[in-house]
Design an enzyme around this catalytic site. Structure first.
Site, PDB file in Angstrom:
ATOM      1  N   ASN A 285       0.555   0.453   6.004  1.00  0.00           N
ATOM      2  CA  ASN A 285       1.025  -0.175   4.900  1.00  0.00           C
ATOM      3  C   ASN A 285       1.842  -1.560   5.448  1.00  0.00           C
ATOM      4  O   ASN A 285       2.597  -1.230   6.265  1.00  0.00           O
ATOM      5  CB  ASN A 285       2.047   0.588   4.031  1.00  0.00           C
ATOM      6  CG  ASN A 285       2.921  -0.302   3.030  1.00  0.00           C
ATOM      7  OD1 ASN A 285       2.578  -1.411   2.650  1.00  0.00           O
ATOM      8  ND2 ASN A 285       4.283   0.254   2.835  1.00  0.00           N
ATOM      9  N   GLY A 286       1.434  -2.717   5.169  1.00  0.00           N
ATOM     10  CA  GLY A 286       2.275  -4.008   5.701  1.00  0.00           C
ATOM     11  C   GLY A 286       1.047  -4.901   5.983  1.00  0.00           C
ATOM     12  O   GLY A 286       0.212  -4.954   5.385  1.00  0.00           O
TER      13      GLY A 286
ATOM     14  N   GLY B  63      -0.610   0.687  -4.746  1.00  0.00           N
ATOM     15  CA  GLY B  63      -1.684  -0.037  -4.806  1.00  0.00           C
ATOM     16  C   GLY B  63      -2.929   0.696  -5.691  1.00  0.00           C
ATOM     17  O   GLY B  63      -3.186   1.777  -5.890  1.00  0.00           O
TER      18      GLY B  63
ATOM     19  N   TYR C 124      11.489  -3.866  -7.135  1.00  0.00           N
ATOM     20  CA  TYR C 124      10.157  -4.006  -7.663  1.00  0.00           C
ATOM     21  C   TYR C 124       9.329  -3.220  -7.454  1.00  0.00           C
ATOM     22  O   TYR C 124       8.755  -1.994  -8.458  1.00  0.00           O
ATOM     23  CB  TYR C 124       9.320  -5.352  -7.705  1.00  0.00           C
ATOM     24  CG  TYR C 124       8.066  -5.564  -8.441  1.00  0.00           C
ATOM     25  CD1 TYR C 124       8.114  -5.364  -9.842  1.00  0.00           C
ATOM     26  CD2 TYR C 124       6.881  -5.781  -7.725  1.00  0.00           C
ATOM     27  CE1 TYR C 124       6.813  -5.285 -10.528  1.00  0.00           C
ATOM     28  CE2 TYR C 124       5.664  -5.623  -8.311  1.00  0.00           C
ATOM     29  CZ  TYR C 124       5.561  -5.451  -9.540  1.00  0.00           C
ATOM     30  OH  TYR C 124       4.547  -5.541 -10.555  1.00  0.00           O
TER      31      TYR C 124
ATOM     32  N   CYS D 192       0.830  -1.193  -0.054  1.00  0.00           N
ATOM     33  CA  CYS D 192      -0.058  -0.048   0.028  1.00  0.00           C
ATOM     34  C   CYS D 192       0.839   1.228   0.083  1.00  0.00           C
ATOM     35  O   CYS D 192       1.959   1.224   0.265  1.00  0.00           O
ATOM     36  CB  CYS D 192      -0.877  -0.029   1.315  1.00  0.00           C
ATOM     37  SG  CYS D 192      -2.030  -1.348   1.181  1.00  0.00           S
TER      38      CYS D 192
END
Length: 497
Positions: A102-103, A28, A258, A2
């Site tokens: 985020n995670g 996201g 990435y 995210c």
């Protein structure tokens, strides 16, 4: 994975939050949300889809009033794709707290039960982010303060660190008081903050990546350290404190391979330079292990691998060519729910330029190989375009294990490299030669930018998880991430919409 953002400003923040989320859109594409505060009232909008779809009209933006706010872009790694699970989340007690995360919490199931039994808090979604919000809120509630103080914030974050395991970078907004940013004690997911001087005073932004800051005129202050919390009050005072007892950098390697934008600086490492080094080291591996190679042309599989492929070509003295035209309106294929959908999507997403392949020995370069579905389809497309031989290089080592820290990589059984040798993977992909980056070379590509980064989350390559999950966790994960389970969730979400 995210993207999160938080801003404390002297002016309305809705447009800057929107612009920041568009810069973080690559993190996201499933849902987007913004919540703002004018000190008394909250304004919230969140919706499935891209940022531009969630905020389609000027009326959406006009309703987001206030000089302080947070935002989120999501693809789901826990829970479903229901719009009800779009972030930010909100809880009224205490103080009124909004949170974006985020995670992935690896103990969210236990925490949910603990919140229900001991704290009498109710979780309404399957999202671990709602769990994290309630843990943070409960830790603040325990302090029983009439008005929140910086010390209260830091004590609450310390409580979160004690109760939560996994990866979490967080921005949270206390409706009247300010914005909090904090990072798990291992620093697995990125978080950075910056400032911008204006005539009215200094504005502040916290975000997942530096590009969200610099594109809007903010100066990077620094990365938020693992375990650290930063609290920016509504009137622009900055407080920071280390809230973990044993913090250390165990940054996710896959961010550099990435997910991060190439123009980002992450934990003081230029992502673009790290990817250049990855390509150089791949070329050195070819020179050492395949001295008499007959590569005619090196072609990247767009977009992330371009930097590595170009550096690889320059080091080897081989021609670099663009061989694929990409349709930018197709989502990432490795997170699509069904094998049939992924295969169909590859053909829609990439179209080969035949003359770049015909009669040539082609070295394809990609950032990684996950399921192998995309790679296999691309290899066949290249053969159909008339390539003599098809070779394949991956800028990362074989992905053999699932990711449990916020990247929705599939169950181990769905990974093409799981329980296969390099030769077997090459056969599965249909390539004449397959070259993977060595793990040490990948790590060195990053540490050359910051020698303080000595340990990484490389669990997708090694199967060693810093939070030490047991077999029961992975058995449950296998079921949850199976394709059949994902397809059911997509259908259920369609009903919700």
């Amino acid at each position: 994975m995210c993207g999160i953002i938080g801003i404390v400003s002297h002016n309305a923040v809705s447009q800057e939050l929107y612009d920041g989320l568009t810069v973080l859109q690559h993190r996201g594409q499933d849902a987007a949300g913004i919540v703002t505060s004018d000190g008394r009232h909250l304004s919230l909008r969140r919706k499935n889809g891209l940022v531009k779809d969630a905020f389609r009209t000027s009326s959406h933006m006009r309703k987001l009033k206030g000089n302080m706010g947070i935002g989120h872009v999501r693809y789901p790694t826990a829970g479903s794709s229901s719009q009800a699970e779009a972030q930010p989340f909100y809880v009224n007690s205490p103080y009124g707290i909004s949170l974006a995360h985020n995670g992935n919490l690896t103990n969210s199931t236990d925490l949910k039960q603990e919140l229900f039994d001991a704290d009498r808090r109710h979780i309404n979604t399957e999202s671990d982010s709602e769990v994290l919000l309630n843990v943070f809120a409960q830790e603040l509630h325990r302090l029983n303060s009439y008005r929140v103080t910086p010390d209260d914030i830091f004590e609450a974050v310390a409580g979160v660190h004690k109760r939560c395991t996994g990866a979490y970078s967080v921005v949270a907004m206390i409706t009247r008081d300010g914005i909090v940013g904090f990072r798990d004690p291992n620093g697995i997911r990125p978080l950075i903050y910056g400032s911008r001087k204006t005539e009215q005073g200094t504005d502040y932004m916290i975000a997942s990546e530096s590009t969200a800051l610099v594109t809007q005129g903010y100066t990077i202050e620094r990365d938020i350290e693992p375990g650290e919390a930063i609290y920016i009050t509504a009137d622009g005072k900055v407080h920071a404190k280390q809230c973990a007892t044993d913090p250390k950098y165990v940054t996710c390697l896959f961010e550099y391979v990435y997910f991060a934008r190439p123009d980002s600086v992450m934990d003081n490492v230029f992502v673009h330079k790290a990817r250049m080094r990855m390509g150089h080291k791949l070329a050195e591996k070819v020179q050492n292990e395949w001295k008499d190679h007959d590569i005619d042309v090196i072609i990247p599989i767009p977009d992330t691998s371009r930097t590595s492929a170009l550096e690889m070509a320059m080091t080897l003295g081989v021609s670099y060519r663009e061989g694929f035209i990409k349709n930018r309106y197709i989502g990432r294929t490795f997170i699509m729910p069904g094998q049939k959908e992924r295969k169909k999507s590859v053909r829609q997403k990439l179209n080969p330029i035949d003359l770049e392949f015909k009669g040539k020995n082609v070295m394809l370069v990609d950032d990684s190989i996950v399921r192998g579905t995309t790679s296999k389809e691309i290899v066949q497309m290249v053969r159909d375009s008339g390539a003599k031989n098809v070779y394949f290089a991956s800028a990362s080592p074989p992905v053999r294990y699932p990711n449990i820290y916020g990247i929705d990589m599939p169950a181990a059984s769905e990974l093409v490299a799981h329980d296969r040798t390099i030769s077997e993977i090459a056969d599965e992909l249909g390539v004449d030669k397959l070259i993977y980056q060595d793990l040490k070379d990948l790590e060195d590509s990053v540490t050359e930018g910051n020698d303080k980064l000595t340990e990484f989350d490389n669990s997708v390559f090694t199967g060693k998880y810093i939070t030490g999950e047991d077999n029961a966790y992975f058995e449950a994960l296998q079921i949850r991430r199976a394709d059949a389970s994902k397809q059911k969730k997509v259908k259920r979400s369609a009903v919700d919409l």
